[in-house]
Design an enzyme around this catalytic site. Structure first.
Site, PDB file in Angstrom:
ATOM      1  N   SER A  27      54.519 -77.443  33.564  1.00  0.00           N
ATOM      2  CA  SER A  27      55.167 -75.885  34.144  1.00  0.00           C
ATOM      3  C   SER A  27      54.372 -74.823  33.482  1.00  0.00           C
ATOM      4  O   SER A  27      54.567 -73.638  33.789  1.00  0.00           O
ATOM      5  CB  SER A  27      56.664 -75.870  34.130  1.00  0.00           C
ATOM      6  OG  SER A  27      57.044 -76.155  32.861  1.00  0.00           O
ATOM      7  N   LYS A 292      37.335 -46.284  62.697  1.00  0.00           N
ATOM      8  CA  LYS A 292      38.614 -46.717  62.444  1.00  0.00           C
ATOM      9  C   LYS A 292      39.291 -46.259  61.096  1.00  0.00           C
ATOM     10  O   LYS A 292      38.190 -46.276  60.289  1.00  0.00           O
ATOM     11  CB  LYS A 292      38.609 -48.248  62.410  1.00  0.00           C
ATOM     12  CG  LYS A 292      38.815 -48.760  64.050  1.00  0.00           C
ATOM     13  CD  LYS A 292      40.042 -48.475  64.799  1.00  0.00           C
ATOM     14  CE  LYS A 292      41.497 -49.186  64.421  1.00  0.00           C
ATOM     15  NZ  LYS A 292      41.388 -50.421  64.464  1.00  0.00           N
ATOM     16  N   GLU A 299      50.801 -51.991  55.995  1.00  0.00           N
ATOM     17  CA  GLU A 299      50.925 -53.259  56.838  1.00  0.00           C
ATOM     18  C   GLU A 299      51.152 -54.343  55.813  1.00  0.00           C
ATOM     19  O   GLU A 299      51.735 -55.475  56.172  1.00  0.00           O
ATOM     20  CB  GLU A 299      49.587 -53.751  57.515  1.00  0.00           C
ATOM     21  CG  GLU A 299      49.343 -52.583  58.684  1.00  0.00           C
ATOM     22  CD  GLU A 299      47.972 -52.742  59.480  1.00  0.00           C
ATOM     23  OE1 GLU A 299      47.744 -53.153  60.457  1.00  0.00           O
ATOM     24  OE2 GLU A 299      47.094 -52.285  58.669  1.00  0.00           O
TER      25      GLU A 299
END
Ligand code: ARG
Length: 466
Positions: A27, A292, A299
């Site tokens: 870990s 655009k 988002e």
């Protein structure tokens, strides 16, 4: 392939873990970030061991300076982490043992179970403080827009249909309320983290004469009066992962709030609305369509909130079927909370940056809010003022709306004679309600969007946010 057994727990083993097992069970690749907290815990623990006479003051001092040296090495990026040594705890202990003979006594009356619980509680206190501060940053950005353009009126929406007029500042203050609850939630989680696990051992404490309160004080696990706070059941201490879930919940809920704010901004910045323009610095273009400008930061804020909920769900599923107490499954508790922290911290900063840089198109807002239908409810209130029961008034205004639709006229431009035919409650002055200034001023009660209330809230937030 079997390796020579591990120094820390290898006494009863004839073979060490297979390479595959090492790779599977390590870990350190993610828990190495606990190093400063692990070292603080070890310093406090060794101070306590010296305090009760289990090690000498000299041994404590050599452990402390050895740990300080390791921390400096880690901070300088010069420490070599080894997955062979499983986790952050064993990496640090082994490195210390190489230089400090007394390090062999450091793990006296301690287990990695209470050690990792301690590291994480210290980490949660730190993480909550960082996130609370970042939320404050986002709130300040919102307040700055309210200061700049808060006097603009916009339609408020229900069902994404125009509902009633509100000051932009009132809408922004709704965000401040949401984020204030989020901030308070992190403060609360930090308070829940504020109990010292050390001394719980692996599961059943220790036979050695330790002083848990001493350790707790060293680590700042104290109440407002400076009294030590130590956990009250050794088994619960090593099994409990509530904090992980609470922390991930606080992140996920803040994520939901950021997502909803982001959605408003996306809608407002569309050509259909054009209430605002988002800063170029937080938008991207299209590789194909030259015209655009996409609201990517918003988002992604929406997208990241899904990830935060996923992390929370991972923790719920991870813990639900585990028998008391510690089970190795619990090592999987860290990646989701670390990810929630990282993504939440980043999101909060992005939210602040996006909001700070937005431009309000005042003329477009004025145009949208000029829709007299937004004051249809005020017309019902006008009738109520003249003694008409609300249900009847609602119906009577509905008929006026219908008439406006039939005649293709704005609500406030209907001939008074026609309106008066609909209900006897309408007087010659029925159209007074279509005055935005008057309509806003009438909304005087606490929490309402009238100018006096908005002014009050401005003062309140300026004080709260500093
Ligand atoms: N790396 C371990 C974890 O995070 C530390 C605790 C290990 N305890 C044990 N009994 N193997 O869960």
């Amino acid at each position: 392939m079997a390796k020579k057994s591990q120094a820390t727990w290898g006494g009863r083993f004839t073979a060490g873990p297979a390479d595959l097992m090492l790779k599977f069970s390590e870990s350190v690749s993610f828990d190495h970030r606990l190093a400063p907290f692990d070292i603080a815990g070890s310093k406090a623990h060794s101070a306590m061991l010296a305090h009760v006479g289990l090690i000498t003051a000299k041994e404590r001092d050599s452990i402390h300076s050895g740990l300080d040296a390791i921390l400096a090495q880690i901070a300088a990026g010069k420490f070599t982490w080894s997955t062979q040594l499983e986790d952050v705890h064993m990496n640090i202990e082994q490195a210390l043992t190489k230089n400090v003979p007394a390090a062999a006594k450091l793990h006296t009356a301690r287990s990695r179970n209470d050690q990792v619980a301690t590291d994480m509680r210290l980490w949660f206190k730190h993480a909550c403080a960082v996130l609370a501060d970042k939320i404050l940053g986002a709130q300040r950005a919102i307040l700055s827009v309210a200061k700049r353009d808060g006097d603009v009126l916009i339609p408020g929406y229900t069902h994404l249909q125009r509902a009633q007029p509100v000051f932009l500042s009132h809408h922004l203050f709704a965000y401040l309320e949401m984020l204030e609850r989020d901030r308070a939630r992190f403060v609360e989680v930090a308070d829940h983290a504020n109990w010292c696990p050390l001394g719980s051992g692996a599961i059943a404490g220790t036979t050695l004469p330790i002083d848990r309160e001493f350790t707790a004080k060293q680590l700042g696990f104290v109440d407002a009066k400076g009294r030590p706070r130590v956990t009250q059941n050794s088994m619960d201490t090593v099994a409990d992962r509530d904090l992980f879930i609470e922390f991930a919940t606080a992140c996920a809920l803040f994520g939901v709030h950021m997502s909803r704010i982001a959605e408003d901004l996306i809608i407002w910045s569309s050509v259909e609305f054009k209430f605002i323009d988002l800063p170029d610095t937080f938008c991207t273009g299209s590789s194909l369509m030259p015209q655009k400008k996409n609201p990517d930061s918003c988002e992604l804020l929406r997208g990241k909130s899904a990830r935060l909920q996923g992390n929370l769900h991972t923790l719920f599923v991870l813990t639900k079927g585990l028998p008391l107490t510690y089970n190795r499954d619990l090592q999987e508790d860290k990646p989701p909370v670390f990810d929630s922290f990282d993504q939440t911290a980043l999101s909060a900063d992005v939210l602040a940056g996006t909001i700070e840089g937005l431009t309000v198109f005042r003329a477009r807002c004025a145009e949208a809010v000029a829709d007299p239908a937004l004051l249809a409810t005020d017309l019902a209130d006008y009738l109520v003022d003249r003694g008409v029961p609300f249900r009847e008034a609602h119906h009577a205004v509905g008929s006026v709306v219908k008439l406006a639709e039939t005649l293709k006229l704005p609500l406030d431009k209907l001939p008074t004679a026609e309106v008066k035919k609909i209900h006897a409650g309408y007087g010659d002055d029925w159209a007074v309600v279509f005055d935005l200034k008057r309509a806003m001023e009438k909304r005087r009660g606490t929490g309402m969007p009238g100018p006096a209330q908005v002014k009050k809230q401005f003062a309140r937030w300026a004080k709260v946010l500093g």
